[in-house]
Design a protein around this motif. Sequence first.
Motif, PDB file in Angstrom:
ATOM      1  N   ARG A  40      16.383 -75.530 -50.001  1.00 24.83           N
ATOM      2  CA  ARG A  40      16.933 -75.732 -48.662  1.00 24.83           C
ATOM      3  C   ARG A  40      18.066 -74.745 -48.395  1.00 24.83           C
ATOM      4  O   ARG A  40      19.237 -75.076 -48.609  1.00 24.83           O
ATOM      5  CB  ARG A  40      17.443 -77.162 -48.506  1.00 24.83           C
ATOM      6  N   PRO A  41      17.739 -73.549 -47.928  1.00 21.51           N
ATOM      7  CA  PRO A  41      18.823 -72.612 -47.607  1.00 21.51           C
ATOM      8  C   PRO A  41      19.623 -73.127 -46.415  1.00 21.51           C
ATOM      9  O   PRO A  41      19.138 -73.946 -45.637  1.00 21.51           O
ATOM     10  CB  PRO A  41      18.085 -71.323 -47.256  1.00 21.51           C
ATOM     11  N   MET A  42      20.844 -72.636 -46.307  1.00 22.82           N
ATOM     12  CA  MET A  42      21.657 -72.978 -45.127  1.00 22.82           C
ATOM     13  C   MET A  42      21.012 -72.360 -43.903  1.00 22.82           C
ATOM     14  O   MET A  42      20.380 -71.309 -43.988  1.00 22.82           O
ATOM     15  CB  MET A  42      23.064 -72.394 -45.269  1.00 22.82           C
ATOM     16  N   ARG A  43      21.167 -73.002 -42.768  1.00 21.64           N
ATOM     17  CA  ARG A  43      20.665 -72.441 -41.512  1.00 21.64           C
ATOM     18  C   ARG A  43      21.836 -72.243 -40.572  1.00 21.64           C
ATOM     19  O   ARG A  43      22.694 -73.095 -40.442  1.00 21.64           O
ATOM     20  CB  ARG A  43      19.669 -73.410 -40.848  1.00 21.64           C
ATOM     21  N   ARG A  44      21.837 -71.094 -39.911  1.00 14.55           N
ATOM     22  CA  ARG A  44      22.865 -70.827 -38.907  1.00 14.55           C
ATOM     23  C   ARG A  44      22.220 -70.879 -37.537  1.00 14.55           C
ATOM     24  O   ARG A  44      21.023 -71.116 -37.407  1.00 14.55           O
ATOM     25  CB  ARG A  44      23.486 -69.438 -39.159  1.00 14.55           C
ATOM     26  N   ALA A  45      22.999 -70.616 -36.524  1.00 14.87           N
ATOM     27  CA  ALA A  45      22.482 -70.622 -35.155  1.00 14.87           C
ATOM     28  C   ALA A  45      21.235 -69.743 -35.077  1.00 14.87           C
ATOM     29  O   ALA A  45      21.177 -68.678 -35.683  1.00 14.87           O
ATOM     30  CB  ALA A  45      23.551 -70.112 -34.196  1.00 14.87           C
ATOM     31  N   GLY A  46      20.264 -70.200 -34.344  1.00 13.71           N
ATOM     32  CA  GLY A  46      19.025 -69.448 -34.227  1.00 13.71           C
ATOM     33  C   GLY A  46      18.084 -69.673 -35.394  1.00 13.71           C
ATOM     34  O   GLY A  46      17.038 -69.049 -35.482  1.00 13.71           O
ATOM     35  N   GLY A  47      18.462 -70.566 -36.321  1.00 15.93           N
ATOM     36  CA  GLY A  47      17.601 -70.893 -37.446  1.00 15.93           C
ATOM     37  C   GLY A  47      17.582 -69.864 -38.555  1.00 15.93           C
ATOM     38  O   GLY A  47      16.755 -69.930 -39.457  1.00 15.93           O
TER      39      GLY A  47
END
Length: 117
Positions: free
Chosen positions: A38-45
């Motif tokens: 589960r990598p981190m997700r930032r804005a825009g996925g």
Amino acid sequence: MAVAKSAEAFRTISEAAAELDVPQHVLRHWEDVFGQIRPMRRAGGRRYYRPIDIDILRGVRVLLYDERYTTRGVQKIFKENGVKYIAELGRLAAAGQTIELRPLLDEDSEDRLAEGA
């Protein structure tokens, strides 16, 4: 000339794919198949892989590509040994050390034989 990222730096999917020598779509597939990735997700996925994520991915790569386990076999290893075990396999592989799988992983041999590997 590009400056190499530190080991603690987060990696984009393209950087992670290059470091692990697999296409980006393979990393996305592994995220679907192995819920523990589960990598981190930032804005825009956009995905950002932490160092532990890279270790886990490298461990999965070792099991699938080097040890010839099936996807189901790797899922079983996650379930029986945990994420830390897979990450440790990845760290050993990154350090160029020999990987000795725990004896209970032999239970997966039926999966390997069924696929004719």
